[in-house]
Design an enzyme around this catalytic site. Sequence first.
Site, short mmCIF file in Angstrom:
data_model
loop_
_atom_site.label_atom_id
_atom_site.label_comp_id
_atom_site.label_asym_id
_atom_site.label_seq_id
_atom_site.Cartn_x
_atom_site.Cartn_y
_atom_site.Cartn_z
CG ASN A 210 40.25 48.35 39.89
OD1 ASN A 210 40.29 47.87 38.76
ND2 ASN A 210 39.96 47.61 40.96
CG ASP A 279 43.46 45.71 48.48
OD1 ASP A 279 43.38 44.50 48.18
OD2 ASP A 279 44.38 46.46 48.07
CE LYS A 289 22.73 61.42 43.08
NZ LYS A 289 22.21 62.39 42.17
N PRO A 305 37.55 40.22 51.80
CG PRO A 305 36.05 38.55 51.15
CD PRO A 305 36.13 40.00 51.49
CG ASP A 306 43.85 38.00 49.41
OD1 ASP A 306 43.69 37.19 48.46
OD2 ASP A 306 44.80 38.80 49.47
CB ILE A 307 39.14 35.77 46.26
CG1 ILE A 307 38.04 36.79 46.55
CG2 ILE A 307 38.57 34.51 45.62
CD1 ILE A 307 37.47 37.47 45.33
CG PHE A 323 47.96 38.22 37.32
CD1 PHE A 323 47.62 36.89 37.18
CD2 PHE A 323 48.39 38.93 36.20
CE1 PHE A 323 47.71 36.26 35.93
CE2 PHE A 323 48.46 38.32 34.96
CZ PHE A 323 48.13 36.99 34.82
CE LYS A 337 50.81 42.74 45.92
NZ LYS A 337 50.21 43.53 44.86
CE LYS A 341 47.56 37.98 48.21
NZ LYS A 341 46.48 38.61 47.47
O1 PMT Z 1 42.39 44.17 33.33
P1 PMT Z 1 43.57 44.83 32.64
O2 PMT Z 1 43.30 46.26 32.31
O3 PMT Z 1 44.05 44.04 31.45
O4 PMT Z 1 44.77 44.85 33.70
C1 PMT Z 1 45.30 43.64 34.16
C2 PMT Z 1 45.74 43.72 35.62
C3 PMT Z 1 46.87 44.75 35.76
C4 PMT Z 1 44.57 44.10 36.53
C5 PMT Z 1 46.26 42.29 35.99
O5 PMT Z 1 47.30 41.94 35.14
C6 PMT Z 1 46.77 42.22 37.44
O6 PMT Z 1 47.93 42.45 37.71
N1 PMT Z 1 45.87 41.88 38.39
C7 PMT Z 1 46.19 41.84 39.82
C8 PMT Z 1 46.15 43.23 40.36
C9 PMT Z 1 46.78 43.35 41.77
O7 PMT Z 1 47.77 43.96 41.95
O8 PMT Z 1 46.25 42.66 42.64
P2 PMT Z 1 46.67 42.65 44.21
O9 PMT Z 1 48.08 42.93 44.44
O10 PMT Z 1 45.67 43.50 44.89
O11 PMT Z 1 46.39 41.16 44.50
C10 PMT Z 1 47.32 40.11 44.31
C11 PMT Z 1 46.58 38.89 43.90
O12 PMT Z 1 45.56 38.57 44.85
C12 PMT Z 1 45.84 39.02 42.58
O13 PMT Z 1 45.93 37.76 41.93
C13 PMT Z 1 44.40 39.32 42.97
O14 PMT Z 1 43.46 38.85 41.99
C14 PMT Z 1 44.27 38.55 44.27
N2 PMT Z 1 43.34 39.18 45.23
C15 PMT Z 1 43.62 40.41 45.75
C16 PMT Z 1 42.76 40.97 46.70
C17 PMT Z 1 41.62 40.26 47.07
N3 PMT Z 1 40.77 40.78 47.95
N4 PMT Z 1 41.36 39.07 46.54
C18 PMT Z 1 42.20 38.52 45.64
O15 PMT Z 1 41.94 37.41 45.13
#
Ligand code: PMT
Length: 399
Positions: A210, A279, A289, A305-307, A323, A337, A341
Site C-alpha cells: 500500500n 490484512d 516470476k 495475524p493482527d499484530i 491507529f 477498532k 482490540k
Molecule cells: O505512512 P503515512 O503515509 O504517513 O500514513 C500514515 C497512516 C495513514 C498509514 C497511519 O497514520 C495509520 O493510520 N496507520 C494505520 C492504518 C490502518 O488503518 O490500519 P488498520 O485499520 O488496518 O489497523 C488498525 C490498527 O491495527 C493499526 O494500528 C495497525 O497498525 C494495526 N494492525 C492492523 C492489521 C494487522 N494485521 N496488524 C496490525 O497491527
Amino acid sequence: MNRLQGRKLVLGVTGGVAAYKAAELVRLLGKAGADVHVVLTEGGARFVTAVTFQALSGNPVWTDLWDPRMDNNMAHIDLVRGADAVLIAPATADCLARLAQGRADDLLSTLCLARDVPLLVAPAMNRQMWEHPATQRNVACLAGDGVTIVGPAAGEQACGETGMGRMLEPEELFEAVIAFFVPKRLAGRKVVMTAGPTYEAIDPVRAITNTSSGKMGYAIAAACARAGAEVVLVSGPVALPVPAGVKRVDVRSALDMRAAVFDALPGADVFVGVAAVADYRPMLAAEHKIKKSGEQMSITLTPNPDILAEVAALSDAPFCVGFAAESRDLDAYAEGKRANKKLPMLVGNLVADGLGGDDNTVVLYDDAGRHPLPRAAKADLAAQIVDHMAGLLPPVGGR
Ligand code: PMT
C-alpha cells in the site's frame, strides 16, 4: 507544537572549518521560528563572515566585548538575558578548554560565564585533538558543570584524516536543539512501534502493498525519542532516514513485522501500531516470476495475524496505541477498532486524500472521549500525540 517557535537562541561560532555548517544551522533554526543571535569569535570570523550570519539570522552579529552598538557596553549580559539557551557550534578544542577554565577574555567566553541559561556545545576538531587527554578532561569537566555536549561524530576530516571529531551535520544539531527543549516525559520508558507498509510477495518481483510512506510513524518515533524513550521502530519498506536516537528494524511482510515486534517486546512499556499492515497475503508466493498467460488468473489470499490485537491481548501487555485510517465515518470506525482490540488509546486519521502527505488530520480516542487536533504537519501532530499518550501512562514500573 513547534518547540522552537519564539525561542531566543545565542549561537556561538568559533574558529573551525565546520563554521560553514553553522550558517545552515542558523537557517534551519530561523525557519523553525527561533530568534537566533550569532556571536562570532575572532577565529570564527576568519571562516565565515558576519554578513552571512546577519543575512541568515536577520539579527546583528556580535564579535566584540566592547561593541559600541550596545548602549551600556554590556553585550555579554544583554545577549543572554531573555535567551532560552546558548549553543556553540563549532566549539574548538581551545573553546572547550577556555569554557572549562571559566575564562572571560572575549565576548563568547564572557557571556557563557554570565549566563543563567543552558549551554550546549558541538565540538569540532582533528581526531588527535579530540582524543588528547586534555580535551577529554575539559569535556568531562564541562559535562560535570551541566553543559550538554552534542557530538562529535566520526568520519573524514577536513585535514584528510579519519576519526572522531567531526562536528555533527546541521540537521543533526537542529534535531539536538529541538530534543533539548522537549520535556522528557518518556524517560525510562521503552517504546516498540511499527510504521510504513508491509510487502506481501506474490512472486520474486511482485507484491501486494500500500502507499503508506512511513512519515506518520517515523514522526511518532522521533517524538518518542525526543521525549526520552528508548525506541525500537519496526519498519516496513520506506525511503526515510532513521530518526535520531531510534533503533530501526527493517522488515518486509506482516509475518516478518510480527516476529520483529515480538522479538523487541520484552521490557516494553508502550506499543504503538502505526503501520498499514496488509490484512491479507498470498497463500503461496511463487518461487519464480509468474509468466503472462493471457488468461484470467486469481491469487488466493490468507489473513495476516493482527499484530496490535495480539500484543494488546498479552497478559502483561504494554500500553497499546492503535491507529485507524478511514475515509469516512471516522468516529464510528475508530471507536469500533479501539473497542475490538481493547486499546486504551487510538489515533484516527482521515485519509480522504490518500496516504503519504506531510500533513494529517487526526482525532485521539481514549476512555475520556474524543480529542480532535487541528490539521497540522505530521511532526507537530506526533509531538501532541506523544504528549497525550505520556499523560495516560501508568507510573514507571507501575504496570
Ligand atoms: O505512512 P503515512 O503515509 O504517513 O500514513 C500514515 C497512516 C495513514 C498509514 C497511519 O497514520 C495509520 O493510520 N496507520 C494505520 C492504518 C490502518 O488503518 O490500519 P488498520 O485499520 O488496518 O489497523 C488498525 C490498527 O491495527 C493499526 O494500528 C495497525 O497498525 C494495526 N494492525 C492492523 C492489521 C494487522 N494485521 N496488524 C496490525 O497491527
